[in-house]
Write a protein that holds these residues in place. Structure first.
Motif, PDB file in Angstrom:
ATOM      1  N   PRO A  29      28.197   5.563 -33.398  1.00  0.00           N
ATOM      2  CA  PRO A  29      29.518   5.552 -32.762  1.00  0.00           C
ATOM      3  C   PRO A  29      29.373   5.649 -31.245  1.00  0.00           C
ATOM      4  O   PRO A  29      28.344   6.097 -30.741  1.00  0.00           O
ATOM      5  CB  PRO A  29      30.174   6.817 -33.327  1.00  0.00           C
ATOM      6  N   PRO A  30      30.376   5.223 -30.488  1.00  0.00           N
ATOM      7  CA  PRO A  30      30.315   5.373 -29.029  1.00  0.00           C
ATOM      8  C   PRO A  30      30.225   6.847 -28.652  1.00  0.00           C
ATOM      9  O   PRO A  30      30.888   7.694 -29.259  1.00  0.00           O
ATOM     10  CB  PRO A  30      31.632   4.751 -28.551  1.00  0.00           C
ATOM     11  N   VAL A  31      29.435   7.170 -27.648  1.00  0.00           N
ATOM     12  CA  VAL A  31      29.275   8.565 -27.238  1.00  0.00           C
ATOM     13  C   VAL A  31      29.712   8.791 -25.796  1.00  0.00           C
ATOM     14  O   VAL A  31      29.558   9.885 -25.271  1.00  0.00           O
ATOM     15  CB  VAL A  31      27.810   9.023 -27.418  1.00  0.00           C
ATOM     16  N   THR A  32      30.250   7.767 -25.145  1.00  0.00           N
ATOM     17  CA  THR A  32      30.750   7.925 -23.779  1.00  0.00           C
ATOM     18  C   THR A  32      32.191   7.439 -23.723  1.00  0.00           C
ATOM     19  O   THR A  32      32.716   6.847 -24.665  1.00  0.00           O
ATOM     20  CB  THR A  32      29.900   7.129 -22.767  1.00  0.00           C
ATOM     21  N   GLU A  33      32.810   7.653 -22.580  1.00  0.00           N
ATOM     22  CA  GLU A  33      34.212   7.273 -22.421  1.00  0.00           C
ATOM     23  C   GLU A  33      34.414   5.772 -22.305  1.00  0.00           C
ATOM     24  O   GLU A  33      35.531   5.289 -22.361  1.00  0.00           O
ATOM     25  CB  GLU A  33      34.792   7.961 -21.181  1.00  0.00           C
ATOM     26  N   ILE A  34      33.333   5.008 -22.176  1.00  0.00           N
ATOM     27  CA  ILE A  34      33.468   3.545 -22.107  1.00  0.00           C
ATOM     28  C   ILE A  34      33.992   3.002 -23.432  1.00  0.00           C
ATOM     29  O   ILE A  34      34.856   2.131 -23.464  1.00  0.00           O
ATOM     30  CB  ILE A  34      32.120   2.896 -21.748  1.00  0.00           C
ATOM     31  N   GLY A  35      33.440   3.522 -24.545  1.00  0.00           N
ATOM     32  CA  GLY A  35      33.935   3.132 -25.866  1.00  0.00           C
ATOM     33  C   GLY A  35      33.649   1.680 -26.209  1.00  0.00           C
ATOM     34  O   GLY A  35      32.765   1.035 -25.644  1.00  0.00           O
ATOM     35  N   HIS A  36      34.450   1.135 -27.150  1.00  0.00           N
ATOM     36  CA  HIS A  36      34.335  -0.266 -27.572  1.00  0.00           C
ATOM     37  C   HIS A  36      35.173  -1.144 -26.647  1.00  0.00           C
ATOM     38  O   HIS A  36      36.242  -0.747 -26.220  1.00  0.00           O
ATOM     39  CB  HIS A  36      34.829  -0.425 -29.021  1.00  0.00           C
ATOM     40  N   PRO A  37      34.728  -2.397 -26.356  1.00  0.00           N
ATOM     41  CA  PRO A  37      33.448  -3.001 -26.771  1.00  0.00           C
ATOM     42  C   PRO A  37      32.363  -2.840 -25.719  1.00  0.00           C
ATOM     43  O   PRO A  37      31.258  -3.326 -25.897  1.00  0.00           O
ATOM     44  CB  PRO A  37      33.825  -4.477 -26.935  1.00  0.00           C
ATOM     45  N   PRO A  72      28.875  -0.857 -26.866  1.00  0.00           N
ATOM     46  CA  PRO A  72      27.966  -1.624 -27.736  1.00  0.00           C
ATOM     47  C   PRO A  72      27.339  -2.826 -27.035  1.00  0.00           C
ATOM     48  O   PRO A  72      26.179  -3.159 -27.286  1.00  0.00           O
ATOM     49  CB  PRO A  72      28.881  -2.068 -28.887  1.00  0.00           C
ATOM     50  N   LEU A  73      28.111  -3.484 -26.163  1.00  0.00           N
ATOM     51  CA  LEU A  73      27.555  -4.634 -25.447  1.00  0.00           C
ATOM     52  C   LEU A  73      26.428  -4.203 -24.510  1.00  0.00           C
ATOM     53  O   LEU A  73      25.385  -4.869 -24.423  1.00  0.00           O
ATOM     54  CB  LEU A  73      28.655  -5.344 -24.652  1.00  0.00           C
ATOM     55  N   ILE A  98      24.563  -1.455 -24.783  1.00  0.00           N
ATOM     56  CA  ILE A  98      23.424  -0.998 -25.583  1.00  0.00           C
ATOM     57  C   ILE A  98      22.694  -2.186 -26.200  1.00  0.00           C
ATOM     58  O   ILE A  98      21.453  -2.235 -26.229  1.00  0.00           O
ATOM     59  CB  ILE A  98      23.908  -0.026 -26.680  1.00  0.00           C
ATOM     60  N   GLY A  99      23.450  -3.164 -26.707  1.00  0.00           N
ATOM     61  CA  GLY A  99      22.814  -4.345 -27.279  1.00  0.00           C
ATOM     62  C   GLY A  99      21.997  -5.110 -26.247  1.00  0.00           C
ATOM     63  O   GLY A  99      20.896  -5.588 -26.544  1.00  0.00           O
ATOM     64  N   GLY A 100      22.533  -5.220 -25.036  1.00  0.00           N
ATOM     65  CA  GLY A 100      21.784  -5.889 -23.977  1.00  0.00           C
ATOM     66  C   GLY A 100      20.496  -5.150 -23.640  1.00  0.00           C
ATOM     67  O   GLY A 100      19.453  -5.769 -23.409  1.00  0.00           O
ATOM     68  N   ALA A 101      20.561  -3.812 -23.623  1.00  0.00           N
ATOM     69  CA  ALA A 101      19.361  -3.014 -23.338  1.00  0.00           C
ATOM     70  C   ALA A 101      18.312  -3.205 -24.429  1.00  0.00           C
ATOM     71  O   ALA A 101      17.109  -3.311 -24.146  1.00  0.00           O
ATOM     72  CB  ALA A 101      19.740  -1.536 -23.218  1.00  0.00           C
ATOM     73  N   LEU A 102      18.749  -3.257 -25.685  1.00  0.00           N
ATOM     74  CA  LEU A 102      17.808  -3.449 -26.787  1.00  0.00           C
ATOM     75  C   LEU A 102      17.140  -4.826 -26.721  1.00  0.00           C
ATOM     76  O   LEU A 102      15.928  -4.949 -26.947  1.00  0.00           O
ATOM     77  CB  LEU A 102      18.529  -3.274 -28.126  1.00  0.00           C
TER      78      LEU A 102
END
Length: 267
Positions: A169-177, A180-181, A183-187
């Motif tokens: 789940p999101p853990v910061t105030e940025i939230g969706h989307p 996830p975008l 984090i996905g880019g970092a991965l």
């Protein structure tokens, strides 16, 4: 020789692949100890100071008890991973150690993500500042690079990425989307950098092995003394190479090179 297909890198010789992965896995132990110990300490400190440090900045953040539970669970997961990696380093069979640690890593990630989903409230965040999501992205990027560097099995690495990215789940105030975008880019960036690093390390491994081999003999360095025997495939002589007493075989007929290679393997 090295073979690459999609995101996979491996040597075509199974024995060479086993030697490389065992050495890579064992050599990656010290940096992981430091990495996990530091992040476990950070999460424990955050759990201890959460009400004082976070509440003034974000009144709508996670309830104190929930946030502390998540942070404490993250620290426990990292310490568990550290212990599992320490035990794997003590195993004689590093191939089995690599397999068991990969399974443990995925299992710990599933437990952490499941707990976060159970504890996650409808609203709120653990980290109220945008700055923390960039720290999280950097942490995941470095983690993927490390998994490549330490020769963790591809299946375990992809499972770790899938569980952490799709279920967390999101853990910061940025939230969706947005989160996830990011984090996905970092991965994906971590996978690309890890691929290039692993490719470089594998080629360096081949070059090191090639440098350790003696140079091919030159005819000028060989002295033939006498005949030792004759057979259907050639003649064997007693001689010296660079002052060392050796047996020299002169073959005749077709496929002599292949036959010599087969005999060398038997020796």
């Amino acid at each position: 020789s090295a073979d690459s297909a999609a995101a996979r890198l491996r040597f075509t010789d199974p024995e060479e692949e086993a030697v490389y992965t065992a050495k890579a896995f064992r050599s990656a132990f010290p940096p992981l100890v430091v990495f996990l110990a530091v992040w476990a300490a950070v999460h424990l400190i955050l759990a201890a100071v959460y009400p004082v440090a976070i509440s003034p900045l974000a009144p709508d953040a996670f309830p104190h008890t929930t946030a502390r539970q998540v942070l404490f669970l993250a620290a426990c997961t990292q310490l568990s991973g550290l212990i599992a990696r320490w035990r794997a380093d003590r195993m004689h069979d590093q191939q089995r150690a690599r397999l068991l640690f990969g399974r443990t890593l995925v299992g710990l990630t599933v437990v952490l993500v499941a707990a976060m989903l159970l504890l996650h409230p409808p609203t709120g965040s653990i980290y109220p500042l945008h700055f923390f999501v960039f720290n999280e992205a950097l942490l995941l990027l470095l983690s993927v690079v490390y998994l490549r560097y330490s020769a963790i099995l591809d299946a375990h690495r992809f499972a770790w990425i899938a569980v952490g990215f799709t279920l967390s789940p999101p853990v910061t105030e940025i939230g969706h989307p947005g989160e996830p975008l990011l984090i996905g880019g970092a991965l994906m960036l971590g996978e690309a950098l890890g691929y290039l690093m692993e490719q470089h390390v594998r080629f360096a491994f081949l070059d090191r092995d090639a440098a350790a081999l003696p140079p091919p003999p030159s005819a000028n360095d060989i002295v033939i003394d006498r005949v030792l025997g004759r057979g259907g495939q050639g003649t064997v002589y007693a001689g010296r190479w660079l002052g060392i007493h050796v047996a020299i075989k002169v073959t005749r007929g077709r496929d002599t090179g292949r036959r010599l290679q087969d005999e060398a393997r038997l020796l």
